[in-house]
Scaffold this motif. Sequence first.
Motif, PDB file in Angstrom:
ATOM      1  N   GLY A 194       0.833  -1.218   0.000  1.00  0.00           N
ATOM      2  CA  GLY A 194       0.000   0.000   0.000  1.00  0.00           C
ATOM      3  C   GLY A 194       0.860   1.257   0.000  1.00  0.00           C
ATOM      4  N   THR A 205       2.389   1.645  -3.343  1.00  0.00           N
ATOM      5  CA  THR A 205       1.386   2.126  -4.297  1.00  0.00           C
ATOM      6  C   THR A 205       1.182   3.631  -4.150  1.00  0.00           C
ATOM      7  OG1 THR A 205       0.238   0.002  -4.040  1.00  0.00           O
ATOM      8  CG2 THR A 205      -0.975   1.769  -5.142  1.00  0.00           C
ATOM      9  N   ALA A 206       1.082   4.086  -2.897  1.00  0.00           N
ATOM     10  CA  ALA A 206       0.867   5.526  -2.661  1.00  0.00           C
ATOM     11  C   ALA A 206       2.019   6.334  -3.250  1.00  0.00           C
ATOM     12  CB  ALA A 206       0.739   5.789  -1.158  1.00  0.00           C
ATOM     13  N   ASN A 213      -3.860  -2.878  -6.633  1.00  0.00           N
ATOM     14  CA  ASN A 213      -4.127  -1.538  -6.077  1.00  0.00           C
ATOM     15  C   ASN A 213      -4.244  -0.504  -7.191  1.00  0.00           C
ATOM     16  OD1 ASN A 213      -3.909  -2.574  -3.507  1.00  0.00           O
ATOM     17  ND2 ASN A 213      -1.833  -1.824  -3.135  1.00  0.00           N
ATOM     18  N   HIS A 215      -2.717   3.203   0.398  1.00  0.00           N
ATOM     19  CA  HIS A 215      -2.802   4.060  -0.794  1.00  0.00           C
ATOM     20  C   HIS A 215      -4.133   4.798  -0.843  1.00  0.00           C
ATOM     21  CE1 HIS A 215      -4.672   0.278  -1.816  1.00  0.00           C
ATOM     22  NE2 HIS A 215      -5.182   0.792  -2.911  1.00  0.00           N
ATOM     23  N   LEU A 226       2.158  12.830  -1.050  1.00  0.00           N
ATOM     24  CA  LEU A 226       1.284  11.659  -1.187  1.00  0.00           C
ATOM     25  C   LEU A 226      -0.189  12.039  -1.013  1.00  0.00           C
ATOM     26  CD1 LEU A 226       3.222   8.902   0.863  1.00  0.00           C
ATOM     27  CD2 LEU A 226       3.538   9.595  -1.503  1.00  0.00           C
TER      28      LEU A 226
END
Length: 693
Positions: A302, A305-306, A334, A432, A460
């Motif tokens: 996660g 992904t972010a 994701n 994310h 982010l």
Amino acid sequence: MSEVVTTERVGAVALIALDNPPVNAASHALRNGIQDAIATLDADPEVKVIAIYGKGRTFIAGADIREFGKPPKEPHLPNLCTQIENCATPVISILHGTTLGGGLEVAQATHARIGITGVKVGLPEVLIGIMPGAGGTQRTPRLTGVPAALDMITSGRHVPTEEAHKIGLLDQVVDLEPRAAALSAAQDVLDGKLETRRTGQIAVTPDEAAITEWRTRMAAKHPNLISPLKCVDGVAAATLPIAEGMAEERRLFTDCMDSPQRAGLIHAFFAERAVAKIPEATATSRDIASIGVIGGGTMGSGIATAALMAGLPVALIERDQQAMDKTAATITGNLDGAVKRGKMTAATRDTILADRLTLATDFATLNTADLIIEAVFEEMEIKKEIFARLDTIAKPGAILASNTSFLDIDEIAAGTSRPADVLGLHFFSPAHIMRLLEVVVGAQTDPGVVATGFALAKKLRKVGVRAEVCDGFIGNRILAHYRKVADYLVMDGASPWEVDSALEDFGFAMGPFAVSDLAGLDIGWATRKRLAATKPPEERDVVIADRICENGWFGRKTGKGYYVHDGRDSSPNPVVDQIVEAERKAAGITPRDFTDDEIVNRYMTAMISEAARVIEDGIALRPIDVDAVYLFGYGFPRFRGGPLFYADQIGAATLVERIHTYAEEDAHYWQVPDILHQMARNGTAFADLNKES
Ligand code: 3H9
């Protein structure tokens, strides 16, 4: 001449420039300045066109929210809009940046609107618990038709330039600086090339079907909120003559303004921004051009992904090929989700996966990373080992972060030769998507490293909140305390579903038992085993969850937990009733009834108590930081503003009284935090502590 509003004459054209940084909010000074300028220029026979434009980053971004809740000062915005609309001289407006709320309403009252490429327009009032109150519900449908107006006003979304032009909110789109655009469009008016008209005189085509459809939709989507329905009522009144419609809008707007939901939602708006005000804000942050992640489980994937979605290249370390394949699949999944939600195109996803993501097993791959985030099991020994290895390979100046959710950052940092470069970056699952990022500052963390943590949060698109070291930091420490009260309520007579339903009615998306089923009951089971030895003997024992786990029921992932899960449907697990009954009997408890209010009061008082201690101990900078943690990481109902904003609505004296009453049953659990005692004595509130910093 007003300081925030200036006028300028260029031949027969008069320009009104707005200069009220940072967002040209329609403060009292700005409204006053526009009123005077319009009155003066309209009376001048040599002025043939008036053009209003904004200096700085935007035309007016809305009413000045800071003035809400204080006695309103004339001129009121709706009257100013009427004055502009009725002005005999044609008035045009130049829209750039984010022209929102009262800003768009001012523009709608002018006789033509010019958008500068890139402008976004919107009526986001509903997001702060109100509705457009300066003619937005009346003039928008006149320009766009009823369905488009309902969509904009009930969603609060920012409409991009092209769409705004297409639906009739903008008459022209140009690619010029605001002042140049004002002069050019004013000349077009003089030359008869740009038509001007009074929006209030345009007839609205009634659309009862759309009104009914939106009423139903809003009632279903926002059962706890009052303003979405008021927005629909406002648009419904747009078929009336403009003056009557405006009067109806005013009545509905006042209902919203008087509601506590407005105060809660505006507090949430400011909370998102207040948390960036940290002592390290002026320190120089380090450049982060690449990120390393250790561990590709749910959290590591996660986080990766972010970072990838924010444009950063990521190198992720896993144990072996099999784990790398699993991680690649999770990250791809994701990103697929982001494509489905319209957050990115399929082509961008493919580029990200091909060019920005590196998966490897060798730690040495991280030797060029500017920031390395460890996201492995919550075991101190494993973390220490990883940080010791990182210490040998990370380049000088690299930041070493742990995504731990409760462990001691100072202990982790002490195992390295560079504790000043170490901090905690506690992401929330799914990383994310969830907006909260606790930036955990160790005793030796360099201020520049803290500032970098906040810069990363911004990159982010997350809400960074500063926390100091303690077990669980801000959010999980408070949760560990108040979650117990849900179990106590069940032991004493409420059912898990009664507790869930009372808290869902209060506004939480899910009650605590439904959340436990979602998160997995095995997680809490493991934590209880880990902490069993440290549990004080005075603390109540509740083993209901353990008994459920002993059946192999860990919640959603096993199909059973507190609830029986069948696809998207869940119903109470009847065996849980039997377990609860047996446990009550074993503890010698005669069950009693709890009303929804009693459930909410106990749960919220427990949450507030531990939140107060978090402030007392200096773990959070201010009460508003705790509010932000709960709003952005724990599904706290936004319209209630956050636990400590809500605490102020109850009042310290009442909270102290409640705790004393509950303590008659359990004096160990229910103790009054000192800070609450002081507030009750002095008549102060958590809000006063927000002002001090
Ligand atoms: C309304 O218009 C009611 C009317 O219908 C009827 C009236 C009768 N007021 O977000 P940022 C501050 S309701 C006061 O970091 P960005 C903000 O707190 C209003 N202050 O920048 C921050 O201060 P600080 C409808 C405001 O570029 C600074 O400006 N309009 C207001 O990321 C910079 O903000 C809205 O709801 C305000 N209206 O985003 C729009 N707006 O530096 C709300 C901002 O001290 N605003 N500030 O922390 C936004 O959505 C975003 O701020 C915006 C800029 C998109 C404009």
